[in-house]
Design an enzyme around this catalytic site. Structure first.
Site, PDB file in Angstrom:
ATOM      1  N   TRP A 170      13.333   0.256   8.580  1.00  0.00           N
ATOM      2  CA  TRP A 170      12.960   1.300   7.609  1.00  0.00           C
ATOM      3  C   TRP A 170      14.001   1.395   6.482  1.00  0.00           C
ATOM      4  O   TRP A 170      13.689   1.674   5.340  1.00  0.00           O
ATOM      5  CB  TRP A 170      12.847   2.616   8.377  1.00  0.00           C
ATOM      6  CG  TRP A 170      12.381   3.819   7.626  1.00  0.00           C
ATOM      7  CD1 TRP A 170      13.056   5.003   7.481  1.00  0.00           C
ATOM      8  CD2 TRP A 170      11.121   4.017   6.964  1.00  0.00           C
ATOM      9  NE1 TRP A 170      12.310   5.900   6.770  1.00  0.00           N
ATOM     10  CE2 TRP A 170      11.110   5.323   6.441  1.00  0.00           C
ATOM     11  CE3 TRP A 170       9.995   3.207   6.754  1.00  0.00           C
ATOM     12  CZ2 TRP A 170      10.044   5.856   5.728  1.00  0.00           C
ATOM     13  CZ3 TRP A 170       8.913   3.742   6.031  1.00  0.00           C
ATOM     14  CH2 TRP A 170       8.955   5.036   5.533  1.00  0.00           C
ATOM     15  N   SER A 213      22.642   7.624   6.708  1.00  0.00           N
ATOM     16  CA  SER A 213      21.254   7.760   6.281  1.00  0.00           C
ATOM     17  C   SER A 213      21.152   8.616   5.024  1.00  0.00           C
ATOM     18  O   SER A 213      21.752   8.281   4.011  1.00  0.00           O
ATOM     19  CB  SER A 213      20.436   8.315   7.432  1.00  0.00           C
ATOM     20  OG  SER A 213      19.113   7.941   7.269  1.00  0.00           O
ATOM     21  N   HIS A 217      18.625   3.176  14.401  1.00  0.00           N
ATOM     22  CA  HIS A 217      19.162   4.032  13.339  1.00  0.00           C
ATOM     23  C   HIS A 217      20.045   5.146  13.914  1.00  0.00           C
ATOM     24  O   HIS A 217      19.553   6.037  14.586  1.00  0.00           O
ATOM     25  CB  HIS A 217      17.935   4.641  12.641  1.00  0.00           C
ATOM     26  CG  HIS A 217      18.246   5.442  11.436  1.00  0.00           C
ATOM     27  ND1 HIS A 217      18.773   4.889  10.298  1.00  0.00           N
ATOM     28  CD2 HIS A 217      18.085   6.759  11.177  1.00  0.00           C
ATOM     29  CE1 HIS A 217      18.923   5.835   9.381  1.00  0.00           C
ATOM     30  NE2 HIS A 217      18.517   6.976   9.889  1.00  0.00           N
ATOM     31  N   LYS A 273      23.262   8.173   1.492  1.00  0.00           N
ATOM     32  CA  LYS A 273      22.820   8.146   0.086  1.00  0.00           C
ATOM     33  C   LYS A 273      23.769   9.048  -0.703  1.00  0.00           C
ATOM     34  O   LYS A 273      24.236   8.694  -1.792  1.00  0.00           O
ATOM     35  CB  LYS A 273      21.377   8.656  -0.043  1.00  0.00           C
ATOM     36  CG  LYS A 273      20.349   7.955   0.868  1.00  0.00           C
ATOM     37  CD  LYS A 273      18.954   8.557   0.712  1.00  0.00           C
ATOM     38  CE  LYS A 273      18.043   8.460   1.924  1.00  0.00           C
ATOM     39  NZ  LYS A 273      17.600   7.186   2.405  1.00  0.00           N
TER      40      LYS A 273
HETATM   41  C1  GTR Z   1      14.221   9.399   7.212  1.00  0.00           C
HETATM   42  C2  GTR Z   1      14.173   9.065   5.744  1.00  0.00           C
HETATM   43  C3  GTR Z   1      15.296   8.138   5.410  1.00  0.00           C
HETATM   44  C4  GTR Z   1      16.594   8.559   6.036  1.00  0.00           C
HETATM   45  C5  GTR Z   1      16.474   9.208   7.396  1.00  0.00           C
HETATM   46  C6  GTR Z   1      17.694   9.989   7.919  1.00  0.00           C
HETATM   47  O1  GTR Z   1      13.244  10.215   7.607  1.00  0.00           O
HETATM   48  O2  GTR Z   1      12.927   8.478   5.477  1.00  0.00           O
HETATM   49  O3  GTR Z   1      15.391   7.979   4.006  1.00  0.00           O
HETATM   50  O4  GTR Z   1      17.311   9.355   5.182  1.00  0.00           O
HETATM   51  O5  GTR Z   1      15.430  10.064   7.456  1.00  0.00           O
HETATM   52  O6  GTR Z   1      18.341  10.725   7.184  1.00  0.00           O
HETATM   53  O7  GTR Z   1      17.964   9.853   9.117  1.00  0.00           O
END
Ligand code: GTR
Length: 403
Positions: A327, A236, A379, A240
Site C-alpha cells: 500500500w 506512515s 506496516h 509524511k
Molecule cells: C492508511 C493511509 C496511509 C497511511 C496509514 C497510516 O490508512 O492510507 O496513507 O498513512 O494509514 O498512517 O498508518
C-alpha cells in the site's frame, strides 16, 4: 496491547479498505503507468541548477514553495510568544537510567494560545548534551506512556536511552486532531484560522510538522540536548509529516520516514498502492485543498515526492519500508530516495550511492548522507527499525553508542 489499542489499530488498518478498497489498488508492477518526473536540476525559469549557491538560493526555496502550494499547504511563521514550562520531572526515571521531563510548549499568536505536551527522556549517563530523536506520534497515547507502565515497540524509549540518545515525542492531537471534523481544533482554529479559508492553507499534516518545529524550538533552549544532532521521525502518516518537517525546516540533522507511502516518500506518479485520489478522498483534511487538483492527474503535479527528499539536502535522510506494505509502495519510496539524494551526490559531492535495485530485507544501506532498509513483514514501526535508525545516527554523528 490493551483491548482499546487493539481495536484502534484494527480500525486504522481496515478503515481505508472499507471506504476505498485497498484490494482494488494497483499492486502489480507491470501496471505502473509510463511516467516522467520533474527535473530537480531545472528551475521554473528553465535555468540549470548545478551549484550549491543555486541550490540553496534558487531551487530549494522554489521546491519548498511548490510543496506548500500544492501538497501540504502554507507553513505559517507568525508566533508572538513561545514559552516552555517543565510540568513534571523525574530524575530517576527508567530505574535511574534517564531523566523524564514533561514540558508544556505554549505558543501564543494574536493573544490566543495552544499548548503542546512534549515527553522527553534524557540519558543520565551522559555528561554532554544528548543527541535526540523526536517521534511525531499519531497512534494511541499509550504508545508514548511517560510512566512507562505501558511499553510499546512503536516507541522503544528504554532502548533509545540505552544507546545514549534522548527520546522525545508529542501527540499530534495537541496540534491538530487526526480526524476529518475536529482537525481544525487547536492550532488551526486558534492560532491560524485564516489558513482554513485558503486553497493552499495549512491542514493536518502541515500542522503536525509545525508542532515538530516547536519541539525543535525547545531543544534549542535545552542545555541537556544537542539540538544540532536532532532527528525527526514519523511512521506512515507521521512519516509524511516528518519528511515535510525536515524539508521545510533545516534545523534537523536527520529526517526519517518509516513507511510513509503516498504523500510521503513514494512517487505519486507510479500510482502503485495508495494514490493521490484515494488519499485525498479518505483523508481530505491531511493535505491542502489544491492537492485535489491532482486526483487521477498526477502528471500535472509540478513536483513529485523525490523533490521532498531533495529539499532535505544536504542534511541526512532515511527512508524505511516493509516488504508486505505494498500500500505504501516500497519501490516507489526507494526510487524517490535514489532520485532525491542526487542533490547530495551531484551538488554536494557526497560519497556513496544506493544500489540500482532495492536490497532484500536484512541488508540496510547506510551511506554517509542517507539510509534505507526494508524490513520483512507488515506496516508498522518496530524496535528493529529503531535500531537501524540509531545505527545510522551513530555512524552519521561519528558517535559511539553509550558514550
Ligand atoms: C492508511 C493511509 C496511509 C497511511 C496509514 C497510516 O490508512 O492510507 O496513507 O498513512 O494509514 O498512517 O498508518
Amino acid at each position: 496491547m490493551t483491548h482499546k489499542s487493539l481495536l484502534y489499530f484494527f480500525l486504522l488498518s481496515i478503515l481505508p479498505c472499507l471506504v476505498f478498497g485497498q484490494k482494488d489498488a494497483n499492486k502489480d508492477e507491470s501496471k505502473v503507468p509510463e511516467y516522467s518526473i520533474p527535473d530537480i536540476f531545472v528551475n521554473l525559469k528553465g535555468q540549470e541548477i548545478n551549484s550549491i549557491q543555486d541550490w540553496v538560493h534558487k531551487r530549494r526555496p522554489e521546491i519548498v514553495n511548490l510543496f506548500e502550494d500544492n501538497v501540504y499547504g502554507n507553513m505559517p511563521k507568525a508566533i508572538d510568544a513561545i514559552n516552555f514550562t517543565t510540568v513534571n520531572e523525574d530524575k530517576m526515571a527508567m530505574n535511574g537510567m534517564a531523566t523524564l521531563k514533561e514540558v508544556d510548549i505554549e505558543v501564543t499568536n494574536r493573544s490566543k494560545k495552544i499548548t503542546i505536551r512534549l515527553i522527553l527522556f534524557i540519558p543520565n549517563r551522559k555528561n554532554q548534551p544528548a543527541p535526540v530523536f523526536l517521534l511525531i506520534n499519531h497512534r494511541d497515547p499509550e504508545n508514548i506512556d511517560p510512566t512507562r507502565k505501558t511499553k510499546m515497540g512503536f516507541w522503544p524509549a528504554e532502548e533509545i536511552i540505552q544507546r545514549g540518545y534522548a527520546a522525545a515525542t508529542f501527540h499530534v492531537k495537541d496540534v491538530s486532531d487526526d480526524d476529518k471534523v475536529t482537525f481544525t481544533e487547536d492550532i488551526l482554529n486558534t492560532l491560524y484560522p485564516e489558513e482554513l479559508e485558503k486553497e493552499n492553507g495549512m491542514r493536518g499534516l502541515g500542522a503536525w510538522a509545525w508542532g515538530a518545529m516547536r519541539a525543535m524550538d525547545y531543544f534549542e533552549t535545552a542545555p541537556e540536548i544537542d539540538s544540532k544532532k536532532a532527528a525527526v521521525i514519523g511512521h506512515s502518516r507521521g512519516g509524511k509529516a516528518s519528511l515535510w518537517t525536515g524539508a521545510s525546516d533545516p534545523r534537523w540533522a536527520i529526517t526519517i520516514s518509516n513507511e510513509s507511502g503516498c504523500g510521503g516518500a513514494a512517487l505519486s506518479r507510479r500510482k502503485f498502492g495508495e494514490t493521490v485520489k484515494v488519499i485525498n478522498t479518505v483523508f481530505p483534511y491531511w493535505f491542502t485543498d489544491n492537492f485535489n487538483k491532482y486526483n487521477d492527474n498526477e502528471a500535472l503535479l509540478p513536483i513529485d515526492q523525490h523533490m521532498l527528499i531533495a529539499s532535505i539536502a544536504p542534511r541526512a535522510v532515511y527512508v524505511a519500508s516493509a516488504s508486505e506494505d505494498l500500500w505504501a509502495d516500497p519501490k516507489g519510496e526507494y526510487t524517490s530516495l535514489q532520485l532525491g539524494t542526487r542533490v547530495h551526490r551531484e551538488i554536494y559531492n557526497m560519497e556513496g550511492n544506493f544500489p540500482k535495485v532495492i536490497n532484500a530485507p536484512g541488508n540496510p544501506v547506510h551511506l554517509p548522507y542517507a539510509g534505507h532498509h526494508i524490513r520483512e513483514g507488515k506496516h508498522n514501526l518496530t524496535p528493529y527499525d529503531w535500531n537501524l535508525f540509531m545505527d545510522f545516527a551513530d555512524k552519521h554523528y561519528g558517535y559511539k553508542s553509550g558514550q
